[in-house]
Design a protein around this motif. Structure first.
Motif, mmCIF file in Angstrom:
data_model
loop_
_atom_site.group_PDB
_atom_site.id
_atom_site.type_symbol
_atom_site.label_atom_id
_atom_site.label_comp_id
_atom_site.label_asym_id
_atom_site.label_seq_id
_atom_site.Cartn_x
_atom_site.Cartn_y
_atom_site.Cartn_z
ATOM 1 N N TYR A 236 56.604 53.028 -35.449
ATOM 2 C CA TYR A 236 57.364 54.146 -35.998
ATOM 3 C C TYR A 236 56.579 55.464 -36.038
ATOM 4 N N LYS A 237 55.271 55.418 -36.158
ATOM 5 C CA LYS A 237 54.509 56.653 -36.299
ATOM 6 C C LYS A 237 54.193 57.330 -34.971
ATOM 7 N N LEU A 238 54.035 56.547 -33.916
ATOM 8 C CA LEU A 238 53.599 57.104 -32.628
ATOM 9 C C LEU A 238 54.557 56.662 -31.537
ATOM 10 N N GLU A 239 55.201 57.655 -30.935
ATOM 11 C CA GLU A 239 56.205 57.315 -29.926
ATOM 12 C C GLU A 239 55.573 57.061 -28.563
ATOM 13 N N TYR A 240 54.570 57.862 -28.196
ATOM 14 C CA TYR A 240 53.942 57.713 -26.878
ATOM 15 C C TYR A 240 52.434 57.510 -27.060
ATOM 16 N N PRO A 241 51.997 56.295 -27.312
ATOM 17 C CA PRO A 241 50.564 56.054 -27.557
ATOM 18 C C PRO A 241 49.691 56.390 -26.353
ATOM 19 N N HIS A 242 50.211 56.157 -25.136
ATOM 20 C CA HIS A 242 49.412 56.448 -23.934
ATOM 21 C C HIS A 242 49.060 57.933 -23.857
ATOM 22 N N ASP A 243 50.021 58.776 -24.146
ATOM 23 C CA ASP A 243 49.764 60.217 -24.106
ATOM 24 C C ASP A 243 48.755 60.630 -25.175
ATOM 25 N N GLN A 244 48.882 60.013 -26.350
ATOM 26 C CA GLN A 244 47.954 60.339 -27.437
ATOM 27 C C GLN A 244 46.514 59.952 -27.067
ATOM 28 N N ILE A 245 46.350 58.738 -26.531
ATOM 29 C CA ILE A 245 45.013 58.277 -26.130
ATOM 30 C C ILE A 245 44.449 59.154 -25.022
ATOM 31 N N THR A 246 45.298 59.500 -24.049
ATOM 32 C CA THR A 246 44.849 60.346 -22.940
ATOM 33 C C THR A 246 44.357 61.697 -23.444
ATOM 34 N N SER A 247 45.039 62.263 -24.382
ATOM 35 C CA SER A 247 44.646 63.566 -24.922
ATOM 36 C C SER A 247 43.272 63.502 -25.575
ATOM 37 N N TYR A 248 43.035 62.462 -26.355
ATOM 38 C CA TYR A 248 41.727 62.330 -27.010
ATOM 39 C C TYR A 248 40.616 62.095 -25.985
ATOM 40 N N VAL A 249 40.892 61.309 -24.954
ATOM 41 C CA VAL A 249 39.884 61.064 -23.909
ATOM 42 C C VAL A 249 39.518 62.372 -23.216
ATOM 43 N N PHE A 250 40.515 63.170 -22.854
ATOM 44 C CA PHE A 250 40.261 64.470 -22.229
ATOM 45 C C PHE A 250 39.402 65.344 -23.138
ATOM 46 N N ASP A 251 39.760 65.359 -24.417
ATOM 47 C CA ASP A 251 39.056 66.232 -25.352
ATOM 48 C C ASP A 251 37.590 65.843 -25.483
ATOM 49 N N VAL A 252 37.301 64.554 -25.598
ATOM 50 C CA VAL A 252 35.915 64.104 -25.789
ATOM 51 C C VAL A 252 35.096 64.287 -24.518
ATOM 52 N N VAL A 253 35.654 63.901 -23.381
ATOM 53 C CA VAL A 253 34.910 63.994 -22.127
ATOM 54 C C VAL A 253 34.583 65.450 -21.803
ATOM 55 N N ARG A 254 35.550 66.327 -21.985
ATOM 56 C CA ARG A 254 35.317 67.735 -21.680
ATOM 57 C C ARG A 254 34.434 68.424 -22.720
ATOM 58 N N ALA A 255 34.176 67.751 -23.813
ATOM 59 C CA ALA A 255 33.231 68.283 -24.788
ATOM 60 C C ALA A 255 31.818 67.756 -24.545
ATOM 61 N N GLU A 256 31.691 66.541 -23.989
ATOM 62 C CA GLU A 256 30.382 65.925 -23.810
ATOM 63 C C GLU A 256 29.753 66.225 -22.453
ATOM 64 N N VAL A 257 30.514 66.097 -21.376
ATOM 65 C CA VAL A 257 29.955 66.224 -20.020
ATOM 66 C C VAL A 257 29.388 67.621 -19.746
ATOM 67 N N PRO A 258 30.025 68.718 -20.166
ATOM 68 C CA PRO A 258 29.434 70.035 -19.897
ATOM 69 C C PRO A 258 28.063 70.254 -20.538
ATOM 70 N N LYS A 259 27.634 69.359 -21.415
ATOM 71 C CA LYS A 259 26.307 69.464 -22.014
ATOM 72 C C LYS A 259 25.236 68.799 -21.147
ATOM 73 N N MET A 260 25.651 68.086 -20.106
ATOM 74 C CA MET A 260 24.723 67.284 -19.309
ATOM 75 C C MET A 260 24.669 67.788 -17.870
#
Length: 309
Positions: free
Chosen positions: A101-125
């Motif tokens: 009931y709380k999350l209609e599209y879990p795949h989209d939610q997970i994808t968004s968080y993955v994009f956010d973390v990767v694009r925050a970590e990789v540019p530091k390396m």
């Protein structure tokens, strides 16, 4: 009751029966609503519901699922790279309500968080560090997702960086660098091998020369010993040392001529080579030894002249 009324009754009864019973598969949860309001969660097995009052709102899988996310970003040294992040997640059995009931599209939610973390970590390396520290990136993604998705009823089992694909030109340059490094290492090994061969060959030649010299010395020592024994034998039969030495030299001369004659392809010419050469050599040597003895005896009688001061 006539057949006309029996058939509809059977059909209605069958419809009500199948509306009353339903089956839930293994590793699946079913959500039941009563008049449109959530009532309960049913697990695997035979379940019952009130026809026309309760309905199945949805089914949620309790199996571990995997979502592959491809993220394109830029490293610290300005290289564009694509990362494939695999996220393994599962719906928490006690939080099926939140997951449905709380999350209609879990795949989209997970994808968004993955994009956010990767694009925050990789540019530091730098690019090389991305390959080395891919596990650190995966841990950062899991930590972020675990905190965010727990409220929605999802548990993040594991995250993996399964592929790192740099830009094609950068990849080609890296391959050239690796090839050059391998050629350099191969050249070093070949040089070391050649140097070892040269050193070992020099050692072998030195050892060969040493043994050859030792052999020649032993040969000459044996020849001298043999000559000494020959002179002693000749002295016993009345031939003095000078005559014996001359005779031995002549004998060796003829032995040499014999060994040369046995060689069919030899180009050696020994001078003089006349038949009387051996006799002349013997006479000359005897005369030379006699004259030498006479001079020695004369010097003993007259005494050696003293040097003027």
């Amino acid at each position: 009751m006539s057949l006309t009324y029996l058939i509809p009754t059977i059909l209605i009864t069958g419809f009500i029966f199948f509306s009353l019973i339903f089956i839930v598969k293994q590793q699946t949860a079913v959500l039941i609503e009563t008049f449109g309001r959530f009532t309960s969660v049913r697990n695997s097995g035979i379940q019952f519901k009130i026809p026309f009052v309760q309905r199945i709102a949805g089914r949620v899988s309790l199996k571990i699922q995997q979502l592959d996310v491809i993220v394109e970003t830029k490293t610290l040294d300005d290289v564009f790279v694509k990362l494939k992040v695999s996220v393994q997640y599962v719906v928490i059995k006690t939080k099926v309500y939140e997951a449905f009931y709380k999350l209609e599209y879990p795949h989209d939610q997970i994808t968004s968080y993955v994009f956010d973390v990767v694009r925050a970590e990789v540019p530091k390396m730098k690019l090389d560090d991305v390959f080395v520290k891919k596990d650190d990136i995966a841990i950062a993604v899991k930590t972020e997702l675990q905190d965010a998705m727990l409220d929605y009823g999802y548990d993040i089992i594991k995250t993996l960086v399964t592929d790192i694909d740099p830009d094609a030109q950068v990849k080609e340059a890296m391959n050239r660098i690796n090839a050059s490094e391998r050629e350099k290492i191969a050249a070093q090994f070949e040089g070391d091998a050649a140097r070892i061969l040269i050193v070992e060959k020099a050692k072998a030649e030195a050892e060969s020369k040493r043994l050859q010299g030792q052999g020649i010395a032993d040969q000459r020592r044996e020849i001298a010993r043999g000559l000494e024994e020959s002179v002693e034998v000749l002295n016993k039969v009345g031939i003095n040392s000078q005559e014996a030495s001359a005779l031995i030299v002549v004998t060796q001369h003829y032995d040499t001529l014999q060994s040369i004659g046995e060689e069919t392809n030899t180009n050696l010419i020994l001078l003089p080579n006349s038949p009387q050469a051996g006799s002349d050599m013997l006479n000359n040597m005897v005369a030379s030894f006699t004259a030498s003895n006479m001079i020695g005896e004369q010097m003993k009688k007259t005494g050696t002249p003293k040097k003027k001061e």
